[in-house]
Each structure stands twice: as structure tokens, then as C-alpha cells.
Scaffold this motif. Structure first.
Motif, PDB file in Angstrom:
ATOM      1  N   UNK A   1      14.614 -32.610  50.329  1.00 56.58           N
ATOM      2  CA  UNK A   1      15.477 -32.954  49.290  1.00 56.58           C
ATOM      3  C   UNK A   1      15.432 -34.711  49.204  1.00 56.58           C
ATOM      4  N   UNK A   2      15.436 -35.192  50.435  1.00 61.00           N
ATOM      5  CA  UNK A   2      15.203 -36.683  50.418  1.00 61.00           C
ATOM      6  C   UNK A   2      14.014 -37.302  49.683  1.00 61.00           C
ATOM      7  N   UNK A   3      12.804 -36.356  49.729  1.00 58.60           N
ATOM      8  CA  UNK A   3      11.751 -36.830  49.346  1.00 58.60           C
ATOM      9  C   UNK A   3      11.609 -36.575  47.894  1.00 58.60           C
ATOM     10  N   UNK A   4      12.305 -35.447  47.483  1.00 59.59           N
ATOM     11  CA  UNK A   4      12.254 -35.405  45.936  1.00 59.59           C
ATOM     12  C   UNK A   4      13.340 -36.248  45.269  1.00 59.59           C
ATOM     13  N   UNK A   5      14.253 -36.917  45.837  1.00 62.44           N
ATOM     14  CA  UNK A   5      15.187 -38.110  45.315  1.00 62.44           C
ATOM     15  C   UNK A   5      14.845 -39.377  45.761  1.00 62.44           C
ATOM     16  N   UNK A   6      13.655 -39.553  46.493  1.00 63.52           N
ATOM     17  CA  UNK A   6      13.086 -40.802  46.566  1.00 63.52           C
ATOM     18  C   UNK A   6      13.637 -41.466  47.770  1.00 63.52           C
ATOM     19  N   UNK A   7      14.330 -40.747  48.637  1.00 64.77           N
ATOM     20  CA  UNK A   7      15.240 -41.536  49.810  1.00 64.77           C
ATOM     21  C   UNK A   7      14.224 -41.353  51.010  1.00 64.77           C
ATOM     22  N   UNK A   8      13.081 -40.931  50.880  1.00 61.75           N
ATOM     23  CA  UNK A   8      12.194 -40.694  52.081  1.00 61.75           C
ATOM     24  C   UNK A   8      10.717 -41.158  51.492  1.00 61.75           C
ATOM     25  N   UNK A   9       9.981 -41.532  52.613  1.00 61.16           N
ATOM     26  CA  UNK A   9       8.612 -41.979  52.313  1.00 61.16           C
ATOM     27  C   UNK A   9       7.896 -40.866  51.579  1.00 61.16           C
ATOM     28  N   UNK A  10       6.954 -41.345  50.686  1.00 59.91           N
ATOM     29  CA  UNK A  10       6.171 -40.311  49.966  1.00 59.91           C
ATOM     30  C   UNK A  10       4.840 -39.680  51.029  1.00 59.91           C
ATOM     31  N   UNK A  11       4.597 -38.477  50.903  1.00 66.03           N
ATOM     32  CA  UNK A  11       3.635 -38.139  51.943  1.00 66.03           C
ATOM     33  C   UNK A  11       2.032 -38.450  51.244  1.00 66.03           C
ATOM     34  N   UNK A  12       1.312 -38.168  52.111  1.00 68.47           N
ATOM     35  CA  UNK A  12      -0.055 -38.112  51.930  1.00 68.47           C
ATOM     36  C   UNK A  12      -0.800 -36.889  51.751  1.00 68.47           C
ATOM     37  N   UNK A  13      -1.261 -36.515  50.688  1.00 69.17           N
ATOM     38  CA  UNK A  13      -1.925 -35.013  50.721  1.00 69.17           C
ATOM     39  C   UNK A  13      -3.296 -35.161  50.935  1.00 69.17           C
ATOM     40  N   UNK A  14      -3.757 -34.377  52.019  1.00 70.69           N
ATOM     41  CA  UNK A  14      -5.122 -34.218  52.275  1.00 70.69           C
ATOM     42  C   UNK A  14      -5.523 -32.761  52.142  1.00 70.69           C
ATOM     43  N   UNK A  15      -5.822 -32.578  51.056  1.00 72.60           N
ATOM     44  CA  UNK A  15      -6.390 -30.908  50.913  1.00 72.60           C
ATOM     45  C   UNK A  15      -5.100 -30.186  50.484  1.00 72.60           C
ATOM     46  N   UNK A  16      -4.857 -29.150  51.473  1.00 72.18           N
ATOM     47  CA  UNK A  16      -3.533 -28.435  51.266  1.00 72.18           C
ATOM     48  C   UNK A  16      -2.499 -28.990  52.409  1.00 72.18           C
ATOM     49  N   UNK A  17      -2.765 -30.049  53.239  1.00 72.71           N
ATOM     50  CA  UNK A  17      -2.083 -30.605  54.287  1.00 72.71           C
ATOM     51  C   UNK A  17      -0.927 -31.683  53.783  1.00 72.71           C
ATOM     52  N   UNK A  18       0.204 -31.897  54.142  1.00 73.58           N
ATOM     53  CA  UNK A  18       0.924 -32.943  53.735  1.00 73.58           C
ATOM     54  C   UNK A  18       1.440 -33.609  54.939  1.00 73.58           C
TER      55      UNK A  18
END
Length: 56
Positions: free
Chosen positions: A24-41
Motif C-alpha cells: 500500500x505504501x509503495x502504491x501510494x508513493x510513501x515508500x521507495x520504488x523497487x527495482x525490477x530485475x526479471x520477475x524479482x522485485x
């Protein structure tokens, strides 16, 4: 120097919240964005450390 990357389990070990809260925090922009490498977050350890310092 290589950037240290953390998977969800490692992030949850540092940020003691439920995985759904983190999503939820990620979707709301309250948490750092992840880096996606293939299927890994993954998250940059430095970004998580900065976020924790800002939240305190």
C-alpha cells in the motif's frame, strides 16, 4: 562499487510491517520504488536506509 539490493523478506526484516502495508505504501508513493530485475522485485539498501532516516 556494487549497489546492495534487498528482496521483500530482507526489507520486511528492516521495516517491521506486514507485506500488504508495504504494498500500500509503495502504491501510494510513501515508500521507495523497487527495482525490477526479471520477475524479482528488489530495493536499493541505500534507498531503504534513507527512507528510514526520513521517517524518524
Amino acid at each position: 562499487m556494487a549497489t546492495k539490493l534487498l528482496d521483500l523478506a530482507a526489507v520486511l526484516a528492516v521495516v517491521p510491517v506486514h507485506a500488504a502495508t508495504l504494498r500500500r505504501w509503495r502504491a501510494a508513493g510513501r515508500f521507495p520504488a523497487p527495482i525490477k530485475i526479471g520477475r524479482r522485485v528488489l530495493w536499493s539498501a541505500a534507498a531503504i536506509e534513507r527512507w528510514i532516516a526520513e521517517e524518524e
